[in-house]
Motif scaffolding. Structure first.
Motif, PDB file in Angstrom:
ATOM      1  N   ASN A  23       0.679  -1.189   0.033  1.00 29.13           N
ATOM      2  CA  ASN A  23       0.080   0.164   0.123  1.00 29.13           C
ATOM      3  C   ASN A  23       0.976   1.232   0.011  1.00 29.13           C
ATOM      4  N   ASN A  24       0.202   2.344  -0.414  1.00 28.11           N
ATOM      5  CA  ASN A  24       0.730   3.684  -0.301  1.00 28.11           C
ATOM      6  C   ASN A  24      -0.002   4.689   0.384  1.00 28.11           C
ATOM      7  N   VAL A  25       0.356   5.553   1.186  1.00 31.01           N
ATOM      8  CA  VAL A  25      -0.720   6.584   2.043  1.00 31.01           C
ATOM      9  C   VAL A  25       0.014   7.840   1.498  1.00 31.01           C
ATOM     10  N   GLY A  66      -9.628  18.551  -5.988  1.00 28.02           N
ATOM     11  CA  GLY A  66      -8.375  17.657  -5.601  1.00 28.02           C
ATOM     12  C   GLY A  66      -7.197  18.307  -6.175  1.00 28.02           C
ATOM     13  N   ASN A  67      -6.189  17.871  -5.445  1.00 28.26           N
ATOM     14  CA  ASN A  67      -4.875  18.479  -5.754  1.00 28.26           C
ATOM     15  C   ASN A  67      -3.925  17.169  -6.497  1.00 28.26           C
ATOM     16  N   GLU A  68      -3.516  17.419  -7.454  1.00 25.56           N
ATOM     17  CA  GLU A  68      -2.742  16.125  -8.043  1.00 25.56           C
ATOM     18  C   GLU A  68      -0.991  16.155  -6.998  1.00 25.56           C
ATOM     19  N   TYR A  69      -0.820  17.037  -6.387  1.00 22.69           N
ATOM     20  CA  TYR A  69       0.524  17.253  -5.684  1.00 22.69           C
ATOM     21  C   TYR A  69       0.251  16.615  -4.294  1.00 22.69           C
ATOM     22  N   HIS A  70       0.920  15.511  -3.865  1.00 21.31           N
ATOM     23  CA  HIS A  70       0.745  14.925  -2.735  1.00 21.31           C
ATOM     24  C   HIS A  70       1.905  14.426  -2.343  1.00 21.31           C
ATOM     25  N   VAL A  71       2.017  14.041  -0.996  1.00 17.52           N
ATOM     26  CA  VAL A  71       3.285  13.609  -0.388  1.00 17.52           C
ATOM     27  C   VAL A  71       3.030  12.483   0.227  1.00 17.52           C
ATOM     28  N   GLU A  72       3.948  11.363   0.099  1.00 19.83           N
ATOM     29  CA  GLU A  72       3.813  10.107   0.568  1.00 19.83           C
ATOM     30  C   GLU A  72       4.313   9.939   2.073  1.00 19.83           C
ATOM     31  N   ALA A  73       3.659   9.225   2.586  1.00 21.11           N
ATOM     32  CA  ALA A  73       3.715   8.964   4.173  1.00 21.11           C
ATOM     33  C   ALA A  73       5.039   7.980   4.258  1.00 21.11           C
ATOM     34  N   THR A  74       5.819   8.234   5.267  1.00 16.81           N
ATOM     35  CA  THR A  74       7.039   7.428   5.710  1.00 16.81           C
ATOM     36  C   THR A  74       6.817   6.267   6.839  1.00 16.81           C
ATOM     37  N   GLY A  75       7.481   5.269   6.877  1.00 14.35           N
ATOM     38  CA  GLY A  75       7.116   4.431   7.780  1.00 14.35           C
ATOM     39  C   GLY A  75       6.240   3.194   7.459  1.00 14.35           C
ATOM     40  N   ASN A  76       5.795   3.021   6.257  1.00 14.99           N
ATOM     41  CA  ASN A  76       4.918   2.168   5.862  1.00 14.99           C
ATOM     42  C   ASN A  76       5.767   0.724   5.597  1.00 14.99           C
ATOM     43  N   LYS A  77       5.017  -0.312   5.553  1.00 12.80           N
ATOM     44  CA  LYS A  77       5.401  -1.451   5.185  1.00 12.80           C
ATOM     45  C   LYS A  77       4.571  -2.454   4.562  1.00 12.80           C
ATOM     46  N   LEU A  78       5.254  -3.653   4.113  1.00 19.71           N
ATOM     47  CA  LEU A  78       4.237  -4.712   3.310  1.00 19.71           C
ATOM     48  C   LEU A  78       3.613  -5.329   4.381  1.00 19.71           C
ATOM     49  N   ASN A  79       2.606  -6.323   3.932  1.00 15.78           N
ATOM     50  CA  ASN A  79       2.081  -7.477   4.660  1.00 15.78           C
ATOM     51  C   ASN A  79       1.591  -6.891   5.922  1.00 15.78           C
ATOM     52  N   ILE A  80       0.669  -5.995   5.969  1.00 13.64           N
ATOM     53  CA  ILE A  80       0.167  -5.425   7.244  1.00 13.64           C
ATOM     54  C   ILE A  80      -1.014  -6.514   7.561  1.00 13.64           C
ATOM     55  N   ILE A  93      -6.364  12.686   2.596  1.00  7.46           N
ATOM     56  CA  ILE A  93      -5.622  11.580   2.992  1.00  7.46           C
ATOM     57  C   ILE A  93      -6.136  10.197   1.895  1.00  7.46           C
ATOM     58  N   LYS A  94      -5.171   9.476   1.259  1.00  5.87           N
ATOM     59  CA  LYS A  94      -5.575   8.520   0.346  1.00  5.87           C
ATOM     60  C   LYS A  94      -4.658   7.510   0.531  1.00  5.87           C
ATOM     61  N   LEU A  95      -5.247   5.973   0.719  1.00  3.10           N
ATOM     62  CA  LEU A  95      -4.626   4.950   0.710  1.00  3.10           C
ATOM     63  C   LEU A  95      -4.941   4.060  -0.473  1.00  3.10           C
ATOM     64  N   ARG A  96      -3.924   3.542  -1.142  1.00  6.93           N
ATOM     65  CA  ARG A  96      -4.284   2.847  -2.250  1.00  6.93           C
ATOM     66  C   ARG A  96      -3.267   1.388  -1.886  1.00  6.93           C
ATOM     67  N   THR A 125      -9.042   3.782  -0.570  1.00  5.55           N
ATOM     68  CA  THR A 125      -9.890   4.726   0.488  1.00  5.55           C
ATOM     69  C   THR A 125      -9.110   6.014   0.842  1.00  5.55           C
ATOM     70  N   GLY A 126      -9.933   6.678   1.474  1.00  8.17           N
ATOM     71  CA  GLY A 126      -9.395   8.000   1.946  1.00  8.17           C
ATOM     72  C   GLY A 126     -10.626   9.033   2.334  1.00  8.17           C
ATOM     73  N   GLY A 127      -9.842  10.080   2.558  1.00  8.51           N
ATOM     74  CA  GLY A 127     -11.013  11.359   2.826  1.00  8.51           C
ATOM     75  C   GLY A 127     -10.186  12.425   3.755  1.00  8.51           C
ATOM     76  N   SER A 128     -11.062  13.209   4.366  1.00  7.42           N
ATOM     77  CA  SER A 128     -10.595  14.349   5.336  1.00  7.42           C
ATOM     78  C   SER A 128      -9.642  13.657   6.193  1.00  7.42           C
ATOM     79  N   LEU A 129      -8.433  14.122   6.293  1.00  8.56           N
ATOM     80  CA  LEU A 129      -7.637  13.677   7.404  1.00  8.56           C
ATOM     81  C   LEU A 129      -7.990  14.280   8.946  1.00  8.56           C
ATOM     82  N   MET A 130      -8.515  15.600   8.719  1.00  6.81           N
ATOM     83  CA  MET A 130      -9.095  16.154  10.029  1.00  6.81           C
ATOM     84  C   MET A 130     -10.239  15.631  10.213  1.00  6.81           C
ATOM     85  N   LYS A 131     -10.883  15.142  11.479  1.00  9.14           N
ATOM     86  CA  LYS A 131     -12.186  14.691  11.656  1.00  9.14           C
ATOM     87  C   LYS A 131     -12.802  15.760  12.652  1.00  9.14           C
ATOM     88  N   ASP A 132     -14.207  15.888  12.065  1.00  7.02           N
ATOM     89  CA  ASP A 132     -14.772  16.948  12.940  1.00  7.02           C
ATOM     90  C   ASP A 132     -15.130  16.583  14.434  1.00  7.02           C
TER      91      ASP A 132
END
Length: 149
Positions: A64-66, A81-95, A125-128, A142-149
């Protein structure tokens, strides 16, 4: 003799049917994969986010990528939407099912230009990823707003 042949044929059919049936993940399974904001830190250079990915599904997330992005303001109260995004670090395979991992994202202000044109207070935020197998049939997003109301 015919009974043995018929019994053997039925047994082979049952075994083959059992081998070919594959449990398919559903939208409900994808909804069980959660991205939760743990911490937000605003710095002069940008904003740092600490996010927890929780695999609440019954499946292994093989790969996956976040990504996090700032939406572009559109009109008086809308965003697009904005095509410019930053990938999260600390991710791993086989969660594994039930596993939680901590991710970090630093969203720099450099290069944004006029920050008032972006929804900096409304990051997206987007997870693929892939459930169980890395192929087109097991791809989900999946994804959506990172800030929850």
């Amino acid at each position: 003799m015919k009974f043995k042949l018929l019994f053997s044929f039925l047994l082979i059919l049952i075994v083959l049917a059992g081998c070919t049936s594959e449990k398919k993940f559903t939208v409900d399974d994808v909804k069980k994969v959660k991205l939760e904001l743990l911490e937000k830190e605003t710095l002069q250079e940008g904003i740092s986010y600490t996010i927890q990915l929780v695999n609440g599904s019954d499946y292994t997330i093989k790969q996956n990528n976040v990504y996090v992005s700032f939406p572009i303001k559109h009109g008086e109260s809308g965003y697009k939407g904005n095509e410019y995004h930053v990938e999260a670090t600390g991710n791993k395979l086989n969660i594994q099912p039930g596993e939680k991992i901590t991710l970090t994202v630093f969203m720099p202000f450099e290069g944004l230009g006029d920050k008032t044109l972006f929804g900096i207070d409304h990051p997206e935020i987007k997870l693929r990823g892939y459930m169980e197998t890395v192929d087109d049939e097991h791809l989900f997003t999946t994804g959506g707003s990172l800030m929850k109301d």
